[in-house]
Enzyme design. Structure first.
Site, short mmCIF file in Angstrom:
data_model
loop_
_atom_site.label_atom_id
_atom_site.label_comp_id
_atom_site.label_asym_id
_atom_site.label_seq_id
_atom_site.Cartn_x
_atom_site.Cartn_y
_atom_site.Cartn_z
N THR A 149 0.85 -1.19 0.00
CA THR A 149 0.00 0.00 0.00
C THR A 149 0.89 1.24 0.00
O THR A 149 2.08 1.16 -0.30
CB THR A 149 -0.98 -0.03 1.20
OG1 THR A 149 -1.96 1.01 1.05
CG2 THR A 149 -0.28 0.14 2.52
N ASN A 150 0.33 2.41 0.30
CA ASN A 150 1.14 3.63 0.37
C ASN A 150 0.63 4.50 1.52
O ASN A 150 -0.25 4.10 2.26
CB ASN A 150 1.11 4.37 -0.98
CG ASN A 150 -0.29 4.78 -1.37
OD1 ASN A 150 -0.95 5.53 -0.66
ND2 ASN A 150 -0.78 4.25 -2.49
N LYS A 151 1.20 5.70 1.64
CA LYS A 151 0.99 6.51 2.83
C LYS A 151 -0.27 7.37 2.80
O LYS A 151 -0.49 8.18 3.69
CB LYS A 151 2.21 7.42 3.05
CG LYS A 151 3.44 6.64 3.47
CD LYS A 151 4.72 7.40 3.23
CE LYS A 151 4.98 8.46 4.26
NZ LYS A 151 6.33 9.07 4.06
N ALA A 205 -4.74 7.67 -4.12
CA ALA A 205 -3.38 7.27 -4.50
C ALA A 205 -3.40 5.77 -4.82
O ALA A 205 -3.02 4.93 -3.99
CB ALA A 205 -2.41 7.57 -3.36
#
Ligand code: PMT
Length: 211
Positions: A16-18, A83
């Protein structure tokens, strides 16, 4: 759209991402306050659903595409602050992957669909498409490329390396970019930026409708 997407590796792990979802939820709230009918498509976040907003929760980039494509057909304005992961694991393991005992562990990734590009390819007359660009370098050049590739009316570029901007903070520092130029905005709350984005999107919509 808001938040990150999750791409499974095995039954207990994912990539995943932030993204916290704060930017996208702020836009949904601002639009709802202005009387719009709002559909918020969100990846996994810790945020509460904004009151008065219809919500669809998704996990992967593919799920986001499947939810957004039909919804976008009904929308006057589509703002994509999510995102989405650009890559997913080529072969998701059906069982928890065991430790490799000192051996390097290699994951093969495969490209995900570009959701904004797909929405752009189905763009209706008089529809306004707003994208984001999360950049760490060459913000203007990279954002301009995304503007064209995704058929966006304008792009909200944020340099996510600047303190107070980008992922998982309550503020952002953005620039609006289209073919007429760039408008740099100062540091402001994501709520305030949400209203600036909607002001501009509505101006573009009205100009299209008046043609
Ligand atoms: O959620 P927060 O913690 O509040 O953080 C906000 C944010 C940094 C996530 C937000 O401001 C932001 O920049 N969102 C876009 C993040 C991103 O994916 O940027 P990108 O430059 O990789 O993508 C450009 C555009 O294409 C975006 O509108 C994105 O939604 C879209 N995209 C990207 C990849 C992909 N596979 N499909 C897409 O549709």
């Amino acid at each position: 759209t808001a938040g990150p997407t999750r791409e499974p590796i095995d039954p207990v792990r994912y990539i995943t991402n932030k993204s916290s979802g704060k930017m996208g939820y702020a836009i949904a709230r601002a639009a709802q306050l202005r009387g719009a009918r709002v559909l918020l498509i969100s990846g996994p976040t810790a945020l509460e659903a904004p009151a008065g907003v219809e919500m669809v929760r998704v996990e992967s980039t593919k799920d986001l595409l499947d939810a957004l494509l039909p919804a976008a057909e009904q929308a006057d304005i589509v703002v994509q602050a999510a995102a989405p992961a650009d890559y997913r694991v080529a072969e998701v393991a059906p069982q928890k992957i065991k430790k490799q005992d000192g051996e390097p562990f290699v994951l093969t990734l495969t490209e995900n669909p570009d959701v904004a590009k797909a929405v752009g390819e189905n763009k209706r007359e008089n529809q306004v498409l707003v994208g984001f660009a999360a950049e760490t370098q060459a913000v203007r050049a990279n954002a301009t490329r995304k503007l064209d590739k995704k058929h966006l009316d304008f792009i909200v570029a944020n340099d996510v390396t600047k303190p107070g901007a980008g992922f998982d903070v309550d503020t952002n520092i953005a620039a609006f970019l289209d073919h007429d130029g760039i408008e740099e905005l100062p540091l402001m709350t994501k709520d305030a930026l949400a209203h600036r984005i909607l002001d501009r999107a509505l101006a573009v919509l009205r100009a299209k409708q008046a043609r």
